[in-house]
Design a protein around this motif. Structure first.
Motif, PDB file in Angstrom:
ATOM      1  N   LEU A 156      36.059  50.248  50.081  1.00  0.00           N
ATOM      2  CA  LEU A 156      35.509  49.493  49.087  1.00  0.00           C
ATOM      3  C   LEU A 156      36.524  49.785  47.933  1.00  0.00           C
ATOM      4  O   LEU A 156      36.895  50.966  47.614  1.00  0.00           O
ATOM      5  CB  LEU A 156      34.152  49.767  48.550  1.00  0.00           C
ATOM      6  CG  LEU A 156      32.972  49.398  49.270  1.00  0.00           C
ATOM      7  CD1 LEU A 156      31.784  50.049  48.995  1.00  0.00           C
ATOM      8  CD2 LEU A 156      32.738  47.774  49.357  1.00  0.00           C
ATOM      9  N   VAL A 157      36.941  48.525  47.131  1.00  0.00           N
ATOM     10  CA  VAL A 157      37.554  48.766  45.941  1.00  0.00           C
ATOM     11  C   VAL A 157      36.796  48.057  44.856  1.00  0.00           C
ATOM     12  O   VAL A 157      36.563  46.918  45.025  1.00  0.00           O
ATOM     13  CB  VAL A 157      38.898  48.168  45.934  1.00  0.00           C
ATOM     14  CG1 VAL A 157      39.723  48.258  44.567  1.00  0.00           C
ATOM     15  CG2 VAL A 157      39.858  49.011  47.001  1.00  0.00           C
ATOM     16  N   LEU A 158      36.200  48.754  43.861  1.00  0.00           N
ATOM     17  CA  LEU A 158      35.272  48.104  42.812  1.00  0.00           C
ATOM     18  C   LEU A 158      35.985  48.278  41.435  1.00  0.00           C
ATOM     19  O   LEU A 158      35.922  49.309  41.038  1.00  0.00           O
ATOM     20  CB  LEU A 158      33.998  49.084  42.976  1.00  0.00           C
ATOM     21  CG  LEU A 158      33.282  49.236  44.099  1.00  0.00           C
ATOM     22  CD1 LEU A 158      31.906  50.257  44.119  1.00  0.00           C
ATOM     23  CD2 LEU A 158      32.971  48.098  44.874  1.00  0.00           C
ATOM     24  N   ASP A 159      36.411  47.046  41.004  1.00  0.00           N
ATOM     25  CA  ASP A 159      36.866  46.771  39.817  1.00  0.00           C
ATOM     26  C   ASP A 159      35.959  46.393  38.882  1.00  0.00           C
ATOM     27  O   ASP A 159      35.386  45.375  38.654  1.00  0.00           O
ATOM     28  CB  ASP A 159      37.910  45.740  39.845  1.00  0.00           C
ATOM     29  CG  ASP A 159      38.703  45.378  38.594  1.00  0.00           C
ATOM     30  OD1 ASP A 159      38.650  46.436  37.765  1.00  0.00           O
ATOM     31  OD2 ASP A 159      39.230  44.453  38.469  1.00  0.00           O
ATOM     32  N   GLU A 160      35.512  47.381  38.135  1.00  0.00           N
ATOM     33  CA  GLU A 160      34.464  47.281  37.097  1.00  0.00           C
ATOM     34  C   GLU A 160      33.051  46.880  37.283  1.00  0.00           C
ATOM     35  O   GLU A 160      32.641  45.691  36.829  1.00  0.00           O
ATOM     36  CB  GLU A 160      35.098  46.875  35.923  1.00  0.00           C
ATOM     37  CG  GLU A 160      36.232  47.494  35.221  1.00  0.00           C
ATOM     38  CD  GLU A 160      36.663  47.349  33.795  1.00  0.00           C
ATOM     39  OE1 GLU A 160      36.080  46.258  33.153  1.00  0.00           O
ATOM     40  OE2 GLU A 160      37.427  47.910  33.342  1.00  0.00           O
ATOM     41  N   LEU A 165      37.419  53.361  42.645  1.00  0.00           N
ATOM     42  CA  LEU A 165      36.746  52.728  41.545  1.00  0.00           C
ATOM     43  C   LEU A 165      38.082  52.457  40.399  1.00  0.00           C
ATOM     44  O   LEU A 165      38.804  53.208  40.183  1.00  0.00           O
ATOM     45  CB  LEU A 165      35.858  53.486  40.678  1.00  0.00           C
ATOM     46  CG  LEU A 165      34.613  53.962  41.509  1.00  0.00           C
ATOM     47  CD1 LEU A 165      33.807  55.177  40.845  1.00  0.00           C
ATOM     48  CD2 LEU A 165      33.788  52.609  41.773  1.00  0.00           C
ATOM     49  N   VAL A 166      38.106  51.191  39.920  1.00  0.00           N
ATOM     50  CA  VAL A 166      39.256  50.762  39.067  1.00  0.00           C
ATOM     51  C   VAL A 166      38.609  50.497  37.626  1.00  0.00           C
ATOM     52  O   VAL A 166      37.913  49.680  37.480  1.00  0.00           O
ATOM     53  CB  VAL A 166      40.014  49.316  39.770  1.00  0.00           C
ATOM     54  CG1 VAL A 166      41.060  49.167  38.859  1.00  0.00           C
ATOM     55  CG2 VAL A 166      40.672  49.863  41.119  1.00  0.00           C
ATOM     56  N   GLU A 167      39.461  50.801  36.692  1.00  0.00           N
ATOM     57  CA  GLU A 167      38.833  50.436  35.220  1.00  0.00           C
ATOM     58  C   GLU A 167      40.096  50.218  34.500  1.00  0.00           C
ATOM     59  O   GLU A 167      41.194  51.032  34.539  1.00  0.00           O
ATOM     60  CB  GLU A 167      37.934  51.843  34.577  1.00  0.00           C
ATOM     61  CG  GLU A 167      37.472  51.896  33.250  1.00  0.00           C
ATOM     62  CD  GLU A 167      37.034  52.965  32.773  1.00  0.00           C
ATOM     63  OE1 GLU A 167      36.773  53.206  31.720  1.00  0.00           O
ATOM     64  OE2 GLU A 167      36.808  53.947  33.681  1.00  0.00           O
ATOM     65  N   GLY A 168      40.016  49.267  33.594  1.00  0.00           N
ATOM     66  CA  GLY A 168      40.953  49.095  32.590  1.00  0.00           C
ATOM     67  C   GLY A 168      40.681  49.887  31.408  1.00  0.00           C
ATOM     68  O   GLY A 168      39.510  49.991  30.905  1.00  0.00           O
ATOM     69  N   GLY A 169      41.746  50.585  30.890  1.00  0.00           N
ATOM     70  CA  GLY A 169      41.717  51.360  29.809  1.00  0.00           C
ATOM     71  C   GLY A 169      41.403  50.868  28.569  1.00  0.00           C
ATOM     72  O   GLY A 169      40.793  51.591  27.436  1.00  0.00           O
TER      73      GLY A 169
END
Length: 304
Positions: A143-147, A245-249
């Motif tokens: 799983l890749v969860l972008d926000e 888990l991917v998050e924008g700074g």
């Protein structure tokens, strides 16, 4: 299309797909439509290798993943699709609910991939990917969860109070704008709030605005839908596949708190921050997003 590959795909469909639930058009590989429960879901199928399926968020459709489709289809098989109610998919054919979208996604995976996939979701689509992994774990390899939103996990935190008020005000404004037919204002509120930056909508390209405005009816349906069943930390702790888990700074603090909470509940997760991106990292920093995705997929244990 080679006859052997077509025969194999049809065999997979006959063995894995509920009768009467799903059928493919004649364009199984490339661009096509998948008939699921009264709706024809548009999809793009590209490349060969490990299958990665991309699930878009609100105000989007399969075009949201253009940068990933172009870059990643040279080394993997990529599937992008437009969820029920989002163009160019045709016919709503049922309620716009999380449960419906999850079952649509399960049917799509069974139809297009005979082996477990890597699911990549953005925002609302990340929540769907998470719920799919809980409901149908046999279909998912990673799983890749972008926000992904995680309101139930953060609603009782003191630092959520002002964030929750801001979120409620944005949703109220979207509903009011849609009620008067002002889809531009509704989409502007969505994009500016999620990115925590007034003027984000104004900075979009003409093609991005066209995509966003073309999904305003789906936004209205989403806002009118009943809230999804809450997921607890205990629920999330049952997920055993690797999670990125991917998050924008530069994202909205709501998504920072949500990602932080998910990282505590998902014992198999790793967390990456893309400093130059806000909420829409897949195009705001497509190179960084794609590099993180490649590293994650290539680091998975080989399938037996």
């Amino acid at each position: 299309m080679p006859r052997c590959r077509l025969a194999f795909l049809l065999l997979v469909l006959s063995e894995c797909t509920p009768v009467g639930r799903t059928s493919l058009t004649t364009h199984q590989l490339g661009d096509g439509h998948l008939h699921i429960g009264g709706s024809d879901l548009a999809y793009h199928l590209r490349g060969h290798g490990q299958t990665i399926v991309f699930v878009h968020g609100a105000g989007e459709d399969l075009r949201a993943w253009a940068a990933q489709e172009i870059d990643l289809a040279t080394r993997y098989q990529t599937v992008t699709y437009s969820r029920r109610g989002h163009p160019p998919s045709r016919g709503a054919g049922g309620p716009y609910t999380v449960t419906t979208h999850v079952e649509d996604l399960a049917a799509l995976l069974q139809a297009l991939s005979p082996r477990p996939v890597v699911l990549v979701g953005h925002s609302y689509g990340a929540d769907l990917a998470l719920r799919l992994a809980l409901a149908h774990p046999q279909l998912v390899r990673g799983l890749v969860l972008d926000e992904a939103p995680a309101t139930p996990l953060i609603a009782n935190r003191p630092d959520y109070v002002m964030i929750g008020q801001s979120r409620s005000a944005a949703i109220k404004g979207m509903r009011a704008a849609l009620a008067t037919g002002d889809s531009v204002e509704a989409i502007r509120l969505l994009i500016d709030w999620t990115n925590a930056a007034p003027g984000t909508y104004a900075s979009l390209t003409a093609a991005q605005r066209e995509e966003a405005l073309g999904n305003s009816a789906a936004l209205a349906a989403m806002l009118d839908a009943p809230p999804p069943p809450p997921l607890s930390c205990g629920d999330l702790g049952t997920i055993r596949v690797p999670v990125l888990l991917v998050e924008g700074g530069r994202t909205n603090p709501y998504y920072h708190l949500s990602t932080e909470a998910l990282s505590r509940c998902l014992s198999t997760s790793t967390h990456t921050v893309l400093p130059q991106a806000a909420h829409d990292a897949s195009w705001q920093d497509s190179r960084g997003f794609n590099d993180a995705l490649i590293a994650f997929v290539d680091g998975l244990h080989p399938l037996e």
